[in-house]
Design a protein around this motif. Structure first.
Motif, PDB file in Angstrom:
ATOM      1  N   GLU A  24      45.380  35.881  26.960  1.00 45.30           N
ATOM      2  CA  GLU A  24      44.291  35.466  28.063  1.00 45.30           C
ATOM      3  C   GLU A  24      44.597  36.277  29.295  1.00 45.30           C
ATOM      4  OE1 GLU A  24      44.350  31.173  29.140  1.00 45.30           O
ATOM      5  OE2 GLU A  24      43.573  31.968  31.258  1.00 45.30           O
ATOM      6  N   ILE A  25      43.650  36.921  29.777  1.00 44.51           N
ATOM      7  CA  ILE A  25      43.675  37.625  30.620  1.00 44.51           C
ATOM      8  C   ILE A  25      42.919  37.695  32.031  1.00 44.51           C
ATOM      9  CG2 ILE A  25      44.597  39.855  29.457  1.00 44.51           C
ATOM     10  CD1 ILE A  25      41.387  40.779  30.518  1.00 44.51           C
ATOM     11  N   GLY A  26      42.036  36.480  31.749  1.00 41.09           N
ATOM     12  CA  GLY A  26      41.170  35.888  32.796  1.00 41.09           C
ATOM     13  C   GLY A  26      40.608  34.826  32.616  1.00 41.09           C
ATOM     14  N   GLY A  27      40.194  34.268  33.840  1.00 39.98           N
ATOM     15  CA  GLY A  27      39.414  32.928  33.431  1.00 39.98           C
ATOM     16  C   GLY A  27      39.061  32.405  34.715  1.00 39.98           C
ATOM     17  N   GLY A  28      37.665  31.788  34.821  1.00 42.27           N
ATOM     18  CA  GLY A  28      37.013  31.386  36.011  1.00 42.27           C
ATOM     19  C   GLY A  28      35.919  30.158  35.168  1.00 42.27           C
ATOM     20  N   SER A  29      35.301  29.739  36.592  1.00 39.60           N
ATOM     21  CA  SER A  29      34.144  28.918  36.093  1.00 39.60           C
ATOM     22  C   SER A  29      32.983  28.563  37.330  1.00 39.60           C
ATOM     23  CB  SER A  29      34.776  27.312  36.082  1.00 39.60           C
ATOM     24  OG  SER A  29      35.561  26.853  37.138  1.00 39.60           O
ATOM     25  N   ILE A  30      32.049  27.991  36.979  1.00 42.84           N
ATOM     26  CA  ILE A  30      31.048  27.616  37.997  1.00 42.84           C
ATOM     27  C   ILE A  30      31.863  26.155  38.701  1.00 42.84           C
ATOM     28  CG2 ILE A  30      28.964  26.785  38.664  1.00 42.84           C
ATOM     29  CD1 ILE A  30      29.472  29.724  38.065  1.00 42.84           C
ATOM     30  N   ARG A  31      31.611  26.153  39.842  1.00 44.43           N
ATOM     31  CA  ARG A  31      32.517  24.989  40.389  1.00 44.43           C
ATOM     32  C   ARG A  31      31.523  23.832  41.085  1.00 44.43           C
ATOM     33  NH1 ARG A  31      36.813  28.330  39.396  1.00 44.43           N
ATOM     34  NH2 ARG A  31      36.443  30.149  40.468  1.00 44.43           N
ATOM     35  N   ALA A  32      32.212  22.779  40.740  1.00 48.90           N
ATOM     36  CA  ALA A  32      31.475  21.576  41.667  1.00 48.90           C
ATOM     37  C   ALA A  32      31.243  21.913  42.966  1.00 48.90           C
ATOM     38  CB  ALA A  32      32.616  20.457  41.521  1.00 48.90           C
ATOM     39  N   ILE A  78      46.868  40.050  36.876  1.00 54.26           N
ATOM     40  CA  ILE A  78      47.170  41.793  36.943  1.00 54.26           C
ATOM     41  C   ILE A  78      48.222  42.066  35.996  1.00 54.26           C
ATOM     42  CG2 ILE A  78      47.764  43.566  38.281  1.00 54.26           C
ATOM     43  CD1 ILE A  78      46.465  42.602  40.718  1.00 54.26           C
ATOM     44  N   GLU A  79      49.457  41.524  35.875  1.00 53.32           N
ATOM     45  CA  GLU A  79      50.088  41.454  34.863  1.00 53.32           C
ATOM     46  C   GLU A  79      49.935  41.557  33.619  1.00 53.32           C
ATOM     47  OE1 GLU A  79      50.545  39.308  37.443  1.00 53.32           O
ATOM     48  OE2 GLU A  79      52.232  40.363  38.766  1.00 53.32           O
ATOM     49  N   ARG A  80      49.080  40.340  33.095  1.00 52.57           N
ATOM     50  CA  ARG A  80      48.682  40.275  31.909  1.00 52.57           C
ATOM     51  C   ARG A  80      47.707  41.416  31.529  1.00 52.57           C
ATOM     52  NH1 ARG A  80      47.711  33.887  30.276  1.00 52.57           N
ATOM     53  NH2 ARG A  80      49.834  33.279  31.051  1.00 52.57           N
ATOM     54  N   ASN A  81      46.993  41.745  32.370  1.00 52.70           N
ATOM     55  CA  ASN A  81      46.213  42.808  32.088  1.00 52.70           C
ATOM     56  C   ASN A  81      46.725  44.228  31.941  1.00 52.70           C
ATOM     57  OD1 ASN A  81      42.809  42.559  32.646  1.00 52.70           O
ATOM     58  ND2 ASN A  81      44.110  40.924  33.786  1.00 52.70           N
ATOM     59  N   LEU A  82      47.936  44.392  32.499  1.00 58.49           N
ATOM     60  CA  LEU A  82      48.629  45.462  32.340  1.00 58.49           C
ATOM     61  C   LEU A  82      49.484  45.459  31.145  1.00 58.49           C
ATOM     62  CD1 LEU A  82      49.217  48.161  34.294  1.00 58.49           C
ATOM     63  CD2 LEU A  82      47.803  46.447  35.234  1.00 58.49           C
ATOM     64  N   LYS A  96      46.917  52.001  40.079  1.00 59.24           N
ATOM     65  CA  LYS A  96      45.422  52.534  39.919  1.00 59.24           C
ATOM     66  C   LYS A  96      44.721  51.588  39.317  1.00 59.24           C
ATOM     67  CE  LYS A  96      43.153  56.098  38.823  1.00 59.24           C
ATOM     68  NZ  LYS A  96      42.666  56.749  39.988  1.00 59.24           N
ATOM     69  N   PHE A  97      45.159  50.487  38.632  1.00 60.25           N
ATOM     70  CA  PHE A  97      44.275  49.393  38.177  1.00 60.25           C
ATOM     71  C   PHE A  97      43.651  48.496  39.223  1.00 60.25           C
ATOM     72  CE2 PHE A  97      43.831  44.814  36.586  1.00 60.25           C
ATOM     73  CZ  PHE A  97      43.026  44.852  35.555  1.00 60.25           C
ATOM     74  N   VAL A  98      44.740  48.257  40.133  1.00 55.83           N
ATOM     75  CA  VAL A  98      44.186  47.545  41.388  1.00 55.83           C
ATOM     76  C   VAL A  98      43.133  48.318  42.279  1.00 55.83           C
ATOM     77  CG1 VAL A  98      44.964  46.496  43.607  1.00 55.83           C
ATOM     78  CG2 VAL A  98      46.436  46.083  41.688  1.00 55.83           C
ATOM     79  N   ASP A  99      43.390  49.653  42.416  1.00 54.82           N
ATOM     80  CA  ASP A  99      42.741  50.486  43.205  1.00 54.82           C
ATOM     81  C   ASP A  99      41.231  50.557  42.786  1.00 54.82           C
ATOM     82  OD1 ASP A  99      41.706  52.570  44.707  1.00 54.82           O
ATOM     83  OD2 ASP A  99      42.787  54.006  43.723  1.00 54.82           O
ATOM     84  N   LEU A 100      41.195  50.602  41.405  1.00 56.57           N
ATOM     85  CA  LEU A 100      39.785  50.666  40.873  1.00 56.57           C
ATOM     86  C   LEU A 100      39.218  49.422  40.753  1.00 56.57           C
ATOM     87  CD1 LEU A 100      40.797  52.821  37.769  1.00 56.57           C
ATOM     88  CD2 LEU A 100      39.289  53.691  39.355  1.00 56.57           C
ATOM     89  N   ALA A 101      39.830  48.417  40.700  1.00 60.11           N
ATOM     90  CA  ALA A 101      39.077  47.005  40.835  1.00 60.11           C
ATOM     91  C   ALA A 101      38.568  46.805  42.241  1.00 60.11           C
ATOM     92  CB  ALA A 101      40.139  45.873  40.449  1.00 60.11           C
TER      93      ALA A 101
END
Ligand code: ASP
Length: 462
Positions: A361-369, A414-418, A145-150
């Protein structure tokens, strides 16, 4: 033959239904046999009496986990038999036809408990039975369901779902690579992706602008409660954005997804802490903002953490600089000059943003070079020679020479979010076929040995 999901029988009093499922429990009361029949949707009670002789005699053979087809009539239960604890507790099924589709041996462990009490090796050896338990059915269904909604959210926002290779060159995410030998190139190896990081950036260079993927990532690291060799990410990347744009879009996605699953978020918009603030306040860059009351009520406390140092000193004896989060990130604009010149390295902050929820920590990202000199500077600071940079990341430097747009992205495990949604402490409780804590697969016996023929073909000597 039309099949009725068992849960629907609750609304079908007086109707004939065709049910398929497993014998959950059998209880004999004098001459009456009660069978709780189970499918994915739920459980319903079937009442066998000697008046329907053929069906009754067959029912007498039934044992737990046998698979049956049952044609029956849905009746309202007598008042004193109503069970308000289960959704179908106001009805029962009067059997008309019974067909045994398969028999079952007695399972090696109970599947009507939550399973925490059973040895992990045994649970995972018979994972297909372990997964029948209610808790795991719920977890895996919620994951879907989580993946479907995303997915729905991202498609609505104009993202394209694009797959990237599994057999590839290394992408550093701070872990070891799993490697696969190449038969056609003896002595050479592919690496499995620690993440699709480089490919998703190349998709930005290619002009797709908004990418996502439900991406499998492979990291050969020491296993812990919230780490496995394999995990899956909702991985996304967007062109022409700044830090605040990605954070806002991601926050909108997470909010939409969890709220439509019925969860309550503690604070909106999500609070933002600098890494320094978080460490001063909570002693770590992951923290739990919930009160005891919130914990009881299943509230989700999200928070962003930003302004991380780009580099940190490697543990001795190496002692050089390494990246804290992601080598492909861009430094904060005001520190770009230091980055390119290799000055004040300890003070350079990155555009990284991490999302924490309930202490994880359930997600992470950045602006890239997105310019060659920026990416080159990162690897130079980490002590790579010009040659090494060219050899390992020359393809990125080259791609960036052909009009790479500014871009940034994020990924959610996804696992950590769940785990945060379900209050589970272990990754394995939200993966269908996880590895054991000694690094072996569920059910199948892997890793295993190769035959002499395979080794010869691969030109590998053990
Ligand atoms: N590639 C990063 C990771 O796997 C996520 C990202 O920066 O988009 O953690």
């Amino acid at each position: 033959m039309q099949r009725t999901p068992i849960d629907e029988t609750k609304n079908l009093v007086g109707k004939e239904v065709n049910l398929f499922g497993w014998v959950n429990v059998r209880r004999d009361h004098g001459k009456i046999i009660f069978i709780d029949l189970r499918d994915r949707s739920g459980v319903a009670q079937v009442v066998f009496t000697p008046s329907n002789k053929d069906v009754y005699e067959l029912a007498n053979k039934l044992r737990s986990e046998w698979v049956v087809r049952l044609k029956g009539k849905v009746n309202a239960r007598p008042e004193k038999m109503v069970n308000l604890e289960i959704p179908t507790g106001k009805v029962e099924i009067e059997p008309l036809e019974l067909e045994i589709l398969n028999e079952a041996e007695t399972p090696p462990f109970p599947i009507d408990t939550d399973g925490q009490e059973i040895d992990e090796e045994v649970r995972l050896k018979y994972r297909y039975l372990d997964l029948r338990r209610e808790r795991l059915q719920k977890n895996i269904i919620l994951r879907s369901k989580f993946v479907d909604l995303a997915r729905q959210f991202l498609f609505k926002k104009g993202f394209l779902e694009i797959e990237t290779p599994i057999l590839s060159a290394p992408t550093p995410e701070g872990s070891r690579d799993f490697v696969v030998p190449s038969r056609l190139n003896p002595g050479k190896f592919f690496a499995l992706p620690q993440s699709p990081q480089q490919y998703k950036q190349l998709l930005m260079v290619a002009g797709f602008e908004k990418y996502f993927q439900i991406a499998r990532c492979f990291r050969d690291e020491d296993l812990r409660a919230d780490r496995g060799f394999e995990h899956t990410q909702i991985d996304l990347e967007i062109s022409f954005v700044e830090q605040k744009d990605v954070m806002a879009l991601d926050e909108e996605m997470i909010t939409a997804v969890v709220e439509s699953m019925g969860y309550k978020i503690k604070q909106k918009p999500f609070p933002v802490f600098t890494c320094q603030e978080a460490i001063t306040k909570f002693g770590a860059d992951k923290f739990d903002l919930r009160t005891e009351e919130d914990k009881k009520n299943g509230v989700l406390a999200y928070a962003w953490v930003i302004d991380f140092p780009f580099f940190e000193k490697e543990a001795p004896p190496a002692g050089g600089w390494t990246f804290t989060h992601n080598p492909f990130s861009m430094a904060k604009p005001e520190h770009l000059d230091w980055l390119v010149k290799g000055e004040n390295i300890d003070q350079i902050l990155t555009t990284q943003y991490d999302l924490v929820c309930n202490g994880i920590e359930i997600g992470g990202g950045s602006i890239r070079a997105h310019k060659p000199e920026m990416l080159e500077a990162v690897f130079r600071i980490m002590g790579y020679s010009k040659n090494d940079i060219q050899k390992q990341f020359g393809h990125m430097l080259e791609a960036f020479k052909f009009g790479a747009p500014p871009h940034g992205g994020i990924a959610h495990g996804i696992e950590r979010n769940l785990m945060t949604l379900l209050g589970e402490d272990y990754l394995r409780e939200v993966q269908a076929f996880p590895q054991t804590s000694s690094g072996r697969t569920s059910v199948m016996d892997a890793p295993g040995e190769l035959s002499d023929k395979q080794l010869q073909e691969l030109k590998i000597k053990i």
